[in-house]
Scaffold this active site. Structure first.
Site, PDB file in Angstrom:
ATOM      1  N   ASP A 424      -5.366   8.501   5.087  1.00  0.00           N
ATOM      2  CA  ASP A 424      -5.846   7.274   5.708  1.00  0.00           C
ATOM      3  C   ASP A 424      -7.111   7.617   6.497  1.00  0.00           C
ATOM      4  O   ASP A 424      -7.380   8.794   6.769  1.00  0.00           O
ATOM      5  CB  ASP A 424      -4.757   6.719   6.629  1.00  0.00           C
ATOM      6  CG  ASP A 424      -5.212   5.486   7.394  1.00  0.00           C
ATOM      7  OD1 ASP A 424      -5.890   4.650   6.796  1.00  0.00           O
ATOM      8  OD2 ASP A 424      -4.888   5.389   8.579  1.00  0.00           O
ATOM      9  N   PHE A 617     -21.906 -11.968  10.349  1.00  0.00           N
ATOM     10  CA  PHE A 617     -21.863 -10.855   9.392  1.00  0.00           C
ATOM     11  C   PHE A 617     -20.752 -11.071   8.370  1.00  0.00           C
ATOM     12  O   PHE A 617     -19.637 -11.459   8.715  1.00  0.00           O
ATOM     13  CB  PHE A 617     -21.627  -9.544  10.143  1.00  0.00           C
ATOM     14  CG  PHE A 617     -21.595  -8.336   9.251  1.00  0.00           C
ATOM     15  CD1 PHE A 617     -22.750  -7.608   9.033  1.00  0.00           C
ATOM     16  CD2 PHE A 617     -20.426  -7.926   8.621  1.00  0.00           C
ATOM     17  CE1 PHE A 617     -22.736  -6.486   8.204  1.00  0.00           C
ATOM     18  CE2 PHE A 617     -20.404  -6.822   7.799  1.00  0.00           C
ATOM     19  CZ  PHE A 617     -21.562  -6.095   7.592  1.00  0.00           C
ATOM     20  N   LYS A 640     -29.790  -8.035  12.889  1.00  0.00           N
ATOM     21  CA  LYS A 640     -29.405  -6.629  12.720  1.00  0.00           C
ATOM     22  C   LYS A 640     -28.590  -6.530  11.438  1.00  0.00           C
ATOM     23  O   LYS A 640     -27.814  -7.438  11.104  1.00  0.00           O
ATOM     24  CB  LYS A 640     -28.593  -6.126  13.920  1.00  0.00           C
ATOM     25  CG  LYS A 640     -27.262  -6.821  14.130  1.00  0.00           C
ATOM     26  CD  LYS A 640     -26.556  -6.299  15.377  1.00  0.00           C
ATOM     27  CE  LYS A 640     -25.204  -6.990  15.560  1.00  0.00           C
ATOM     28  NZ  LYS A 640     -24.526  -6.604  16.804  1.00  0.00           N
ATOM     29  N   GLY A 756      -8.261   0.743   4.393  1.00  0.00           N
ATOM     30  CA  GLY A 756      -8.391  -0.714   4.322  1.00  0.00           C
ATOM     31  C   GLY A 756      -9.735  -1.203   4.795  1.00  0.00           C
ATOM     32  O   GLY A 756     -10.025  -2.397   4.741  1.00  0.00           O
ATOM     33  N   ASP A 757     -10.588  -0.296   5.276  1.00  0.00           N
ATOM     34  CA  ASP A 757     -11.900  -0.673   5.803  1.00  0.00           C
ATOM     35  C   ASP A 757     -12.856  -1.082   4.693  1.00  0.00           C
ATOM     36  O   ASP A 757     -12.627  -0.827   3.510  1.00  0.00           O
ATOM     37  CB  ASP A 757     -12.508   0.503   6.573  1.00  0.00           C
ATOM     38  CG  ASP A 757     -12.031   0.534   8.016  1.00  0.00           C
ATOM     39  OD1 ASP A 757     -11.313  -0.395   8.411  1.00  0.00           O
ATOM     40  OD2 ASP A 757     -12.369   1.478   8.730  1.00  0.00           O
ATOM     41  N   LYS A 863      -2.152   1.820  -1.875  1.00  0.00           N
ATOM     42  CA  LYS A 863      -2.140   3.213  -1.412  1.00  0.00           C
ATOM     43  C   LYS A 863      -0.988   3.972  -2.070  1.00  0.00           C
ATOM     44  O   LYS A 863      -1.157   5.112  -2.533  1.00  0.00           O
ATOM     45  CB  LYS A 863      -1.990   3.270   0.106  1.00  0.00           C
ATOM     46  CG  LYS A 863      -3.232   2.875   0.890  1.00  0.00           C
ATOM     47  CD  LYS A 863      -3.035   3.112   2.383  1.00  0.00           C
ATOM     48  CE  LYS A 863      -4.290   2.797   3.178  1.00  0.00           C
ATOM     49  NZ  LYS A 863      -4.149   3.119   4.608  1.00  0.00           N
ATOM     50  N   ASP A 883      -1.225   7.250   9.893  1.00  0.00           N
ATOM     51  CA  ASP A 883      -0.664   7.046  11.228  1.00  0.00           C
ATOM     52  C   ASP A 883      -0.144   5.639  11.466  1.00  0.00           C
ATOM     53  O   ASP A 883       0.357   5.347  12.548  1.00  0.00           O
ATOM     54  CB  ASP A 883      -1.714   7.375  12.296  1.00  0.00           C
ATOM     55  CG  ASP A 883      -2.816   6.327  12.341  1.00  0.00           C
ATOM     56  OD1 ASP A 883      -3.182   5.799  11.277  1.00  0.00           O
ATOM     57  OD2 ASP A 883      -3.302   6.042  13.451  1.00  0.00           O
ATOM     58  N   ASN A 886       0.813   0.673   7.621  1.00  0.00           N
ATOM     59  CA  ASN A 886       0.204   0.483   6.308  1.00  0.00           C
ATOM     60  C   ASN A 886       0.163   1.765   5.486  1.00  0.00           C
ATOM     61  O   ASN A 886      -0.158   1.739   4.302  1.00  0.00           O
ATOM     62  CB  ASN A 886      -1.215  -0.070   6.463  1.00  0.00           C
ATOM     63  CG  ASN A 886      -2.114   0.859   7.257  1.00  0.00           C
ATOM     64  OD1 ASN A 886      -1.713   1.395   8.282  1.00  0.00           O
ATOM     65  ND2 ASN A 886      -3.322   1.067   6.796  1.00  0.00           N
TER      66      ASN A 886
END
EC number: 7.6.2.1
Length: 1224
Positions: A424, A617, A640, A756-757, A863, A883, A886
């Site tokens: 992870d 964003f 930005k 998951g990012d 995963k 950790d 998920n």
């Protein structure tokens, strides 16, 4: 409380353009829910209606245990009798009750019950811990509507579908809920989904506008509604449903759904109705059952047992046939045995039946070939190994007081055979903390502190300096130039290390500021006013302070503002703006207020910026803009975003600092930092008014092209920008992560990151921890938007993805540069297709060819599926580390699961096999403990089979020598004590204390770890070699003793030795031979090993002495055997020495030859350490350690080596050019 009420009056939806748009509230926009998969009906505020069929939904309690009260006994027994040896001993225990057994039933049943019972008790204890964790979760409390507008606390496990619940700030959602309203006027709430997808940034959820009036307890007195939605499924990012309320139907989408195990943040409370409970909830749909894990060595042990069982049956058949022949043809002549009155097992008239009965006797008698004590010994050794792991101070985290914890001891040796690590990101590799570290303003780079990647690379460069210097000396250059280059390198290394030291000392002087790790006096404390382009600096700081969606909170203790931001990046930017003198202090419905400090000694001036539009964003836009009007009436667009996006939108006059900023961005990227470019644009009043009219019309429009129109209008405005600079933020890695990854890479381990990012975030972390580097080819497998595609369209997507995989594989195969490195990056939507049966093997083939693999936006289920694919597809040992909740699926699916005792709760730890406090401890867990445990268990098992073959076959030889009579040459007590006392402790000491090299050497020479994945110590060559050694020893022990004692005077009066004397002498030889063998096997001796090995030999003589002293009624033929018979006989001592030496001479010759002519890696290191060459010749030791690395293309060592190759290439080109210019 007053502060909270002020915040609550802000209509948060005004801050967003795309993310929080109101849905269509007419029946025209309702979803069509027909067909299978959309059968769920929920009656809001009427949970009793779901207790009857067909709406009988599951309860909200969960269970993650492996067993329950009913299933424990059958499942645990099944687990134990998966071991082949246990099945054999169960059958032997059953037969032992018959009269043909050579042993009593108790002697066979008791050991089996002890072994199986001990293992089952251990399984029960481990599962009990999971049960207690489930109970803790199920008994959490939440406020639930009881009726008549009254809410009361109720345990999670008692919540039902249809219940209306009230969740307060910082509480977890107890089930999957439909958001009805929140403490904010417009139904906005912030949700942290860290336990679901690992992301730390907050998600914005918003309720339907029609349910906004349900904002207090009394409003639910008469509330009813009906929800039609999809059936339970594991997809975290989609939801399809409708709610029928007040005779109208409204569509529900994922932005109204609050998932179980996510947490409410920055919102006082929300009301929601329960849709999915318990194991129907999406997080539980993503979970997998607790698997039963067995190590590869244990599985291979079954095949060894099969082999020995085959040998056992073979020699039992030989014994049975021999006995039948003896009974048939020779027994009638033995008048003294009275064969005519014999029982059936000795009846010469029925030799076949006699042979069959003797077969059973032989199977039990030769059972010592299959040692039941092996399992007990392994269990004891593994528990003690686990204790050593738990007590290792090098894996103790002093900050949290958390030690390492081997939660199961079944998989210790698997730690030494890992091939692929699946990790992870958030909370495992990173600390969930962003720090503003560097920036580029007006073409000037600021920030003197180094990133963790730079620090690690500098240290590596310093440690490799001498090796580089020697490599460079090989170039045919003039001596003065070579000397100058060497001096330049040394100077560069010293400067780099000086910067490291300076950075560290500065950190010690200044107190830490969360989100801000910047240091540069040129722009701190208003010194930026002295810079050449101070107006550009001013705009840079204002963009940092204004362009965001955060909310300020005043810390009354410190008097400073902290910020609740959607992403950690925004928090870091605002902290930086505050430290630069531009403090964001207040936000209301239409304005942002900044306290600006524009002089050295003057007080801050509060300035108001009216927010006209905010273009937020998204992962597609990769930028954020805000249109504001300042106090002077100027209209500004501040933007930005990703540099590639911003640079394409610059005006001709806006590229003044383009080249310098680009150079700085490349340097920041090489340092593993996350970068954004900052730009602005001044707008004319008329131009803005015309654009805003169009924009407002598009915002309130209804239609499928609404978002596309908004995007086009935003794109029009975000053009002709003026570049002011760039930011570099460090996504703080956990302490020691780059070094750990580098060491694991040198040990030959592959690392996959499953997160998951967003893809951009994952790539930045890849650079930060050196999984990615400049010059590495990134293969990004993506898919087209499939939301509106038909089945044929999805087939096109599959073909598109398959083409990408095929082309990438072909590119890798055609690459001729041996140093070329490839990284595979893929997102969750694409994984949905690549994990299907028709494509997963091609995907895996590509992934295995790449140096690193990063999977982004993956769900917990994905995963687990990726982990299963790697485990089954490669056939090699996988380790998953995470950790959060998920990560539970992949932790359970992998061969070894490691949980981080982090900030995301204990779900991952409870599901894991091992837990550690930080990722960096994985290095020692694998490279040291894994290496030791693998070799210890492998050598221990091989030795165990050796000694039992050496012992068991002598019983067979003697029986053949005595007419297959079933007579044992050894006393029953000898046989009972052989495995239990006389050889038990040395083999346990081998399994617990053996070290081929010390822990320091393991870490200095990580390539030693590859002995485990290559299985050098437990392959069939070595196993059969030990078995052959046992066969040889058994032959020598039996026949050499028979030859020595045959027709030889044994006593002083000329008597020959009887069976008791010969048997005891043979047993003495066995004890000496096997204990001397284990002494030769050991590489590392402590007083404990000496005590156990030589103490075992001594205990044999003590036993023989004491056993011979008791009454002949008990000791029988062994009465005074040592004192009167064996002790005084020189032949006894000569035979013992001769047989022992002869047994061990081949092994001694083998290891001597191997060390001299074909040494293994640890043999060389042992010799270097023994002769203290590591102290006397440090250069040689450093040179050897630099060679003891697996060739790798990830880690900062690979990054340094790439720089060295680049330097060598430049030198070669320079040398070639010099040679071409020189006169011939």
């Amino acid at each position: 409380m007053a502060h909270g009420r002020i915040r609550a009056r802000i209509r948060r939806s005004n801050l967003y353009t795309f993310a929080c748009l109101r849905p269509r509230t007419t029946e025209e926009g309702a979803h069509s829910l027909e067909g299978p998969g959309f059968s769920r009906t929920v009656h809001c505020n009427q949970p009793h209606l779901h207790e009857k069929k067909p709406l009988h939904y599951c309860k909200n309690n969960i269970s993650t245990t492996k067993y329950n009260v009913i299933s424990f006994l059958p499942k645990a027994l099944f687990e134990q009798f998966r071991r082949v040896a246990n099945i054999y001993f169960l059958l032997a225990a059953c037969v032992s009750a018959s009269p043909i057994s050579p042993f009593t039933p108790v002697s066979m049943i008791a050991p089996l019950v002890f072994v199986v019972g001990l293992s089952m008790a251990k399984e029960a204890l481990e599962d009990w811990r999971r049960f207690l964790q489930d109970v803790k979760v199920n008994r959490r409390k939440v406020t639930v509507h009881k009726g008549d507008g009254v809410f009361d606390l109720k345990a999670w496990q008692k919540i039902r579908v249809g219940d209306v619940v009230k969740v307060e700030k910082d509480q977890f959602f107890p089930a999957d809920l439909l958001l009805l309203s929140s403490s904010y006027d417009d139904g906005i709430c912030y949700v942290e989904t860290m336990n679901l997808d690992g992301e730390t940034n907050l998600k914005v959820k918003r309720s339907l506008e029609v349910t906004l009036p349900l904002d207090n307890d009394d409003a639910f007195k008469d509330f009813t509604g009906k929800i039609q939605c999809e059936d339970p499924n594991p997809n975290l990012y989609t939801f399809v449903g409708n709610i029928e309320y007040e005779r109208q139907v409204f569509p529900i989408d994922p932005t109204q759904i609050l998932l179980r195990d996510s947490k409410l943040r920055n919102t006082d409370h929300v009301y929601g109705v329960v849709i999915f409970t318990g194991h129907d909830s999406k997080v539980m749909q993503n979970s997998t059952k607790s698997p039963s894990k067995r190590s590869r060595i244990e599985k291979k042990m079954d095949y060894i047992i099969y082999l020995l069982f085959t040998v056992l049956i073979l020699i039992s058949m030989i014994s049975s046939i021999g006995f039948a022949i003896k009974t048939k043809f020779q027994t009638p002549d033995w008048w003294y045995l009275q064969p005519k009155e014999a029982e059936y097992q000795y009846n010469p008239n029925n030799a076949a039946l006699a042979g069959m009965s003797h077969l059973v006797t032989a199977l039990i008698l030769y059972g010592y070939l299959i040692p039941i004590s092996l399992y007990v010994s392994i269990e004891v050794v593994k528990v003690l190994q686990a204790r050593f792991i738990n007590k290792d101070l090098q894996m103790f985290d002093e900050e949290t007081g958390t030690p390492a914890n081997a939660r199961t001891s079944n998989l210790n040796e698997e730690l030494g055979q890992v091939d692929t690590i699946l990790s992870d990101k958030t909370g495992t590799l990173t600390c969930n903390q962003m720090d503003f570290l560097k920036c580029s303003i007006a073409g000037t780079a600021y920030g003197v502190r180094s990133s963790e990647v730079e620090l690690a690379a500098a240290k590596q460069m310093a440690s490799d300096f001498e090796e580089q210097e020697s490599d460079l000396s090989n170039f045919p250059m003039p001596k003065n130039k070579a000397r100058g280059l060497s001096e330049n390198n040394r100077m560069g290394g010293e400067i780099e290390m000086e910067r490291v030291v300076t950075s560290k000392s500065d950190e010690n002087k200044k107190p830490a500021i969360k989100g801000f790790n910047f240091d540069d006096n040129r722009i701190m404390n208003c010194h930026w006013l002295e810079e050449a382009n101070s107006d550009v600096h001013l705009m840079f700081f204002r963009i940092l302070a204004v362009c965001h969606t955060a909310i300020p909170e005043l810390n009354e203790e410190t008097g400073r503002f902290t910020y609740e931001a959607e992403s950690p990046d925004e928090g870091a930017f605002l902290a930086a703006a505050r430290e630069f003198g531009f403090e964001f202090c207040k936000r209301n419905q239409s304005s942002i207020f900044i306290r600006e400090r524009l002089s050295y000694s003057g007080q801050p001036v509060e300035r108001e910026y009216k927010i006209l539009n905010l273009l937020d964003f998204t992962s597609k836009r990769k930028r954020m803009s805000v249109v504001v009007r300042d106090e002077d009436g100027n209209i500004l667009l501040m933007c930005k975003g990703a540099d590639s996006i911003i640079f394409d939108r610059l005006s001709k006059n806006g590229k003044t600092y383009f080249e310098a900023t680009t150079r700085h961005l490349n340097e920041y990227g090489e340092s593993g930092l996350r970068t954004l470019a900052l730009a602005y644009r001044k707008l004319e009043e008329q131009e803005y008014s015309a654009w805003n009219n169009e924009f407002q019309k598009a915002k309130v429009a209804v239609g499928s092209d609404r978002e596309e129109t908004l995007e086009q209008l935003s794109d029009v405005m975000e053009r002709e920008l003026i570049l002011v600079g760039a930011t570099a933020v460090e996504d703080k890695l956990q302490k020691g992560v780059p070094q750990c990854i580098d060491k694991l890479a040198q040990a030959g381990l592959k690392l996959w990151v499953l997160t998951g990012d967003k893809m951009e975030t994952a790539i930045n972390i890849g650079f930060a921890c050196s999984l990615l580097r400049q010059g590495m080819t990134q293969i990004c497998i993506t898919t087209m938007n499939s939301d509106s595609l038909t089945n044929n369209g999805k087939e096109a997507i599959r073909e598109h993805i398959l083409n990408q995989i095929t082309n990438a594989s072909r590119t890798i195969k055609l690459e001729k540069d041996p140093h070329a490195a490839f990284a595979l990056i893929i997102d969750g939507k694409t994984l949905t297709y690549t994990l299907e049966d028709d494509m997963k093997h091609q995907f895996l083939g590509l992934a295995v060819e790449c140096a690193s693999v990063i999977c982004c936006r993956v769900s917990p289920k994905q995963k687990a599926l990726v982990t299963r694919l790697v485990k089954e597809g490669t056939g090699k040992t996988t380790l998953a580390i995470g950790d959060g909740a998920n990560d539970v699926g992949m932790i359970q699916e992998a061969d070894i699961g490691v949980g981080i005792s982090g900030v995301e709760g204990m779900q991952a730890v409870m599901a894991s096999d091992f837990s550690i406090a930080q990722f960096r401890f994985l290095e020692r867990l694998l490279v040291v403990h894994g290496h030791w445990c693998y070799k210890r268990i492998a050598q221990m098992i091989c030795y165990f089979f050796y000694k039992n073959i050496a012992f068991g076959l002598t019983i067979f030889y003697f029986e053949a020598f005595t007419g297959f009579s079933g007579q044992s040459v050894y006393d029953d007590w000898y046989m009972l004590l052989f495995n239990v006392v006389l050889t038990a402790l040395p083999v346990i000491s081998l399994g617990v204390f053996e070290q081929d090299v010390s822990s320091e050497v393991c870490l200095q020479f990580p390539a030693l770890y590859q002995q485990g994945p290559k299985n050098l110590f437990f392959d069939w060559y070595r196993i059969l070699g030990w078995m052959g050694n046992g066969l040889y020893s058994s032959l020598i022990i039996f026949f050499l003793n028979v030859i020595i004692f045959y027709d030889q005077a044994f006593r002083a009066n000329g008597q020959t030795a009887d069976m008791a004397a010969v048997g005891t002498t043979m047993f003495t030889c066995i004890i000496w031979a096997v204990n001397l063998q284990i002494a030769l096997t050991m590489n590392h001796f402590t007083w404990i090993q000496h005590l156990f090995v030589w103490g075992s030999v001594t205990s044999w003589y003590l036993f023989l002495l004491l056993y011979g002293m008791i009454s002949p009624y008990y000791s029988k033929n062994a009465y005074q055997i040592l004192v009167e018979a064996l002790g005084p006989a020189p032949l006894y001592w000569i035979a013992t020495i001769l047989v022992t030496v002869t047994c061990n001479l081949p092994y001694l010759t083998h290891i001597s030859f191997q060390r001299c002519f074909s040494p293994m890696d640890h043999h060389i290191l042992q010799e270097i350490k023994y002769y203290k060459k590591d102290i006397e010749d440090q250069n040689m030791w450093t040179r050897e350690s630099s060679k003891a690395r697996q060739e790798t293309k990830i880690g900062f060592t690979a990054r340094v080596e790439a720089k060295i190759r680049q330097l060598k290439g430049r030198l070669q080109k320079k040398q070639s050019s010099i040679g071409a210019l020189s006169p011939s």
